[in-house]
Scaffold this motif. Structure first.
Motif, PDB file in Angstrom:
ATOM      1  N   MET A   1       7.465   3.329  -2.090  1.00  0.00           N
ATOM      2  CA  MET A   1       8.805   2.848  -1.795  1.00  0.00           C
ATOM      3  C   MET A   1       8.950   2.680  -0.285  1.00  0.00           C
ATOM      4  O   MET A   1       8.491   3.509   0.485  1.00  0.00           O
ATOM      5  N   HIS A  45      18.142   0.888  -6.898  1.00  0.00           N
ATOM      6  CA  HIS A  45      17.095   0.320  -6.043  1.00  0.00           C
ATOM      7  C   HIS A  45      17.096  -1.189  -6.200  1.00  0.00           C
ATOM      8  O   HIS A  45      17.596  -1.722  -7.187  1.00  0.00           O
ATOM      9  N   GLU A  46      16.521  -1.846  -5.202  1.00  0.00           N
ATOM     10  CA  GLU A  46      16.474  -3.307  -5.197  1.00  0.00           C
ATOM     11  C   GLU A  46      15.108  -3.740  -4.680  1.00  0.00           C
ATOM     12  O   GLU A  46      14.620  -3.203  -3.695  1.00  0.00           O
ATOM     13  N   ASP A  47      14.503  -4.697  -5.373  1.00  0.00           N
ATOM     14  CA  ASP A  47      13.236  -5.245  -4.897  1.00  0.00           C
ATOM     15  C   ASP A  47      13.540  -6.329  -3.866  1.00  0.00           C
ATOM     16  O   ASP A  47      14.388  -7.188  -4.089  1.00  0.00           O
ATOM     17  N   GLY A  51       9.921  -4.551   0.256  1.00  0.00           N
ATOM     18  CA  GLY A  51       9.489  -3.558  -0.724  1.00  0.00           C
ATOM     19  C   GLY A  51      10.667  -3.115  -1.575  1.00  0.00           C
ATOM     20  O   GLY A  51      11.715  -3.750  -1.586  1.00  0.00           O
ATOM     21  N   ARG A  52      10.488  -2.030  -2.285  1.00  0.00           N
ATOM     22  CA  ARG A  52      11.559  -1.490  -3.134  1.00  0.00           C
ATOM     23  C   ARG A  52      12.497  -0.676  -2.248  1.00  0.00           C
ATOM     24  O   ARG A  52      12.099   0.316  -1.652  1.00  0.00           O
ATOM     25  N   THR A  54      16.109   1.484  -1.470  1.00  0.00           N
ATOM     26  CA  THR A  54      17.211   2.271  -2.006  1.00  0.00           C
ATOM     27  C   THR A  54      18.504   1.624  -1.533  1.00  0.00           C
ATOM     28  O   THR A  54      18.620   1.223  -0.375  1.00  0.00           O
TER      29      THR A  54
END
Length: 66
Positions: A1, A45-47, A51-52, A54
């Motif tokens: 993450m 979370h959001e892509d 990256g991923r 928070t």
């Protein structure tokens, strides 16, 4: 993450920005216009290209103590 967060809520010029999380924790305190905007980590979370991320949600503003 990724060690970055997406900001949600708060002032228009901060909303949606991707910012570093340093150090990783439950709150971000961002200096802004003579005060601080406080954001708390959510479980979401959001892509993103970074990256991923928070998602951190705005919860209050405090003024700089003089």
């Amino acid at each position: 993450m990724a060690n970055k967060a997406r900001l949600e809520g708060g002032p228009d010029d901060l909303r949606g920005q991707v910012v570093p999380i340093t150090p990783p924790g439950q709150e971000l305190k961002i200096p802004h216009r003579g005060g601080y905007e406080h954001f708390k980590a959510t479980t979401r979370h959001e892509d993103a290209p970074e990256g991923r991320l928070t998602v951190y949600e705005w919860w209050e503003r405090t003024e700089v103590a003089e």
